[in-house]
Design a protein around this motif. Structure first.
Motif, PDB file in Angstrom:
ATOM      1  N   ARG A  96      28.701  48.197  76.324  1.00 37.77           N
ATOM      2  CA  ARG A  96      28.141  49.775  77.262  1.00 37.77           C
ATOM      3  C   ARG A  96      26.787  50.436  77.020  1.00 37.77           C
ATOM      4  NH1 ARG A  96      34.068  53.141  76.251  1.00 37.77           N
ATOM      5  NH2 ARG A  96      35.315  51.793  77.659  1.00 37.77           N
ATOM      6  N   ILE A  97      26.787  50.455  75.682  1.00 33.60           N
ATOM      7  CA  ILE A  97      25.162  51.187  75.318  1.00 33.60           C
ATOM      8  C   ILE A  97      23.959  50.740  76.402  1.00 33.60           C
ATOM      9  CG2 ILE A  97      23.123  51.659  73.518  1.00 33.60           C
ATOM     10  CD1 ILE A  97      25.752  51.407  72.004  1.00 33.60           C
ATOM     11  N   LEU A  98      24.134  49.538  76.276  1.00 34.43           N
ATOM     12  CA  LEU A  98      22.896  48.362  77.560  1.00 34.43           C
ATOM     13  C   LEU A  98      23.647  47.796  78.179  1.00 34.43           C
ATOM     14  CD1 LEU A  98      22.040  46.339  74.849  1.00 34.43           C
ATOM     15  CD2 LEU A  98      20.821  48.044  75.268  1.00 34.43           C
ATOM     16  N   ARG A  99      24.913  48.646  79.200  1.00 35.42           N
ATOM     17  CA  ARG A  99      25.092  49.095  80.433  1.00 35.42           C
ATOM     18  C   ARG A  99      25.056  47.036  80.864  1.00 35.42           C
ATOM     19  NH1 ARG A  99      22.268  53.633  83.200  1.00 35.42           N
ATOM     20  NH2 ARG A  99      23.340  52.866  84.458  1.00 35.42           N
ATOM     21  N   VAL A 100      25.580  46.646  80.177  1.00 35.84           N
ATOM     22  CA  VAL A 100      25.356  44.927  80.545  1.00 35.84           C
ATOM     23  C   VAL A 100      26.386  44.260  81.778  1.00 35.84           C
ATOM     24  CG1 VAL A 100      26.499  43.190  79.493  1.00 35.84           C
ATOM     25  CG2 VAL A 100      25.220  44.301  77.686  1.00 35.84           C
ATOM     26  N   ALA A 101      26.066  43.855  82.568  1.00 35.35           N
ATOM     27  CA  ALA A 101      25.824  42.894  83.693  1.00 35.35           C
ATOM     28  C   ALA A 101      25.676  41.149  82.779  1.00 35.35           C
ATOM     29  CB  ALA A 101      26.084  43.707  84.687  1.00 35.35           C
ATOM     30  N   HIS A 102      27.256  40.257  84.601  1.00 37.37           N
ATOM     31  CA  HIS A 102      26.908  38.970  84.648  1.00 37.37           C
ATOM     32  C   HIS A 102      25.548  38.973  84.946  1.00 37.37           C
ATOM     33  CE1 HIS A 102      30.917  38.739  82.716  1.00 37.37           C
ATOM     34  NE2 HIS A 102      30.317  40.014  81.825  1.00 37.37           N
ATOM     35  N   THR A 103      25.546  39.470  86.350  1.00 30.60           N
ATOM     36  CA  THR A 103      24.000  39.186  87.488  1.00 30.60           C
ATOM     37  C   THR A 103      23.558  40.071  88.100  1.00 30.60           C
ATOM     38  OG1 THR A 103      26.010  40.136  89.626  1.00 30.60           O
ATOM     39  CG2 THR A 103      26.450  37.571  88.517  1.00 30.60           C
ATOM     40  N   LEU A 104      22.523  40.223  88.683  1.00 34.91           N
ATOM     41  CA  LEU A 104      21.818  41.160  89.158  1.00 34.91           C
ATOM     42  C   LEU A 104      22.303  41.739  90.241  1.00 34.91           C
ATOM     43  CD1 LEU A 104      18.111  38.982  89.771  1.00 34.91           C
ATOM     44  CD2 LEU A 104      18.334  41.111  88.297  1.00 34.91           C
ATOM     45  N   ALA A 105      23.247  41.466  91.107  1.00 30.62           N
ATOM     46  CA  ALA A 105      24.393  42.746  91.916  1.00 30.62           C
ATOM     47  C   ALA A 105      25.183  43.628  90.660  1.00 30.62           C
ATOM     48  CB  ALA A 105      25.095  41.917  92.880  1.00 30.62           C
ATOM     49  N   GLY A 106      25.588  42.244  89.959  1.00 29.69           N
ATOM     50  CA  GLY A 106      26.424  43.493  88.464  1.00 29.69           C
ATOM     51  C   GLY A 106      25.812  44.787  88.505  1.00 29.69           C
ATOM     52  N   ALA A 107      24.307  44.392  87.841  1.00 31.97           N
ATOM     53  CA  ALA A 107      23.436  45.248  87.527  1.00 31.97           C
ATOM     54  C   ALA A 107      22.931  46.644  88.359  1.00 31.97           C
ATOM     55  CB  ALA A 107      21.860  44.988  86.652  1.00 31.97           C
TER      56      ALA A 107
END
Length: 171
Positions: A96-107
């Motif tokens: 949550r702190i770093l707002r992690v996503a699995h893909t660029l689209a998710g980011a």
């Protein structure tokens, strides 16, 4: 140290972190990330972690860069493509702190304030999707699902053994 960076669109700058962060290159990588960071919002910095090896120094570096980005008013998200990198971030409770996503689209979605569930959920091979079926309220073939009661010495765990409803009626 030169990091590969490119504009995803007008509002998203992607910086790829392809090397493991260690004592020798930590300051150079941090300096380069801060140099590449936009001076002020609304541009979003997306750090794309291309290496599966996330060290404690890498986590500290990401937190320091996030703090600096916050002071400048620049939102920051992290893309962790590797399963190992995601597990390290999860174990360190930094999703949550770093707002992690699995893909660029998710980011990109995370930078807009969307929840992590906006990405397509990945099937967990160990549980065979049991968590997702339980969340949706779908009964499985063995009778587990909503209305089933946890039993046994492991009933307080996150994935307890479940007693099928037909056996509940017999008790």
């Amino acid at each position: 140290m030169v990091l590969l960076s490119y504009q995803l669109d007008d509002a998203h700058l992607v910086v790829e972190l392809s090397d493991a962060v260690d004592l020798d290159n930590e300051t150079a990588i941090e300096r380069e990330l801060l140099r590449l960071m936009p001076c002020c919002g609304p541009s979003t910095l997306i750090v794309d972690i291309a290496t599966p090896l996330l060290t404690a120094r890498a986590l500290g570096l990401l937190l320091r860069v996030r703090a600096d980005a916050g002071q400048r008013g620049v939102p920051m998200t992290v893309v962790a493509r590797s399963e190992t990198a995601r597990e390290v971030l999860n174990a360190a409770a930094l999703n949550r702190i770093l707002r992690v996503a699995h893909t660029l689209a998710g980011a990109e979605l995370r930078s807009r304030g969307c929840l992590p569930g906006a990405e397509a959920p990945e099937e967990d091979s160990r549980t065979g999707g049991l968590r997702e079926r339980l969340r949706r309220g779908i009964r499985t073939a063995d009778g587990t699902g909503p209305g089933a009661r946890a039993v046994g010495p492991y009933a307080a765990t996150s994935l307890p053994r479940l007693l099928p409803p037909r056996l509940l009626r017999e008790r």
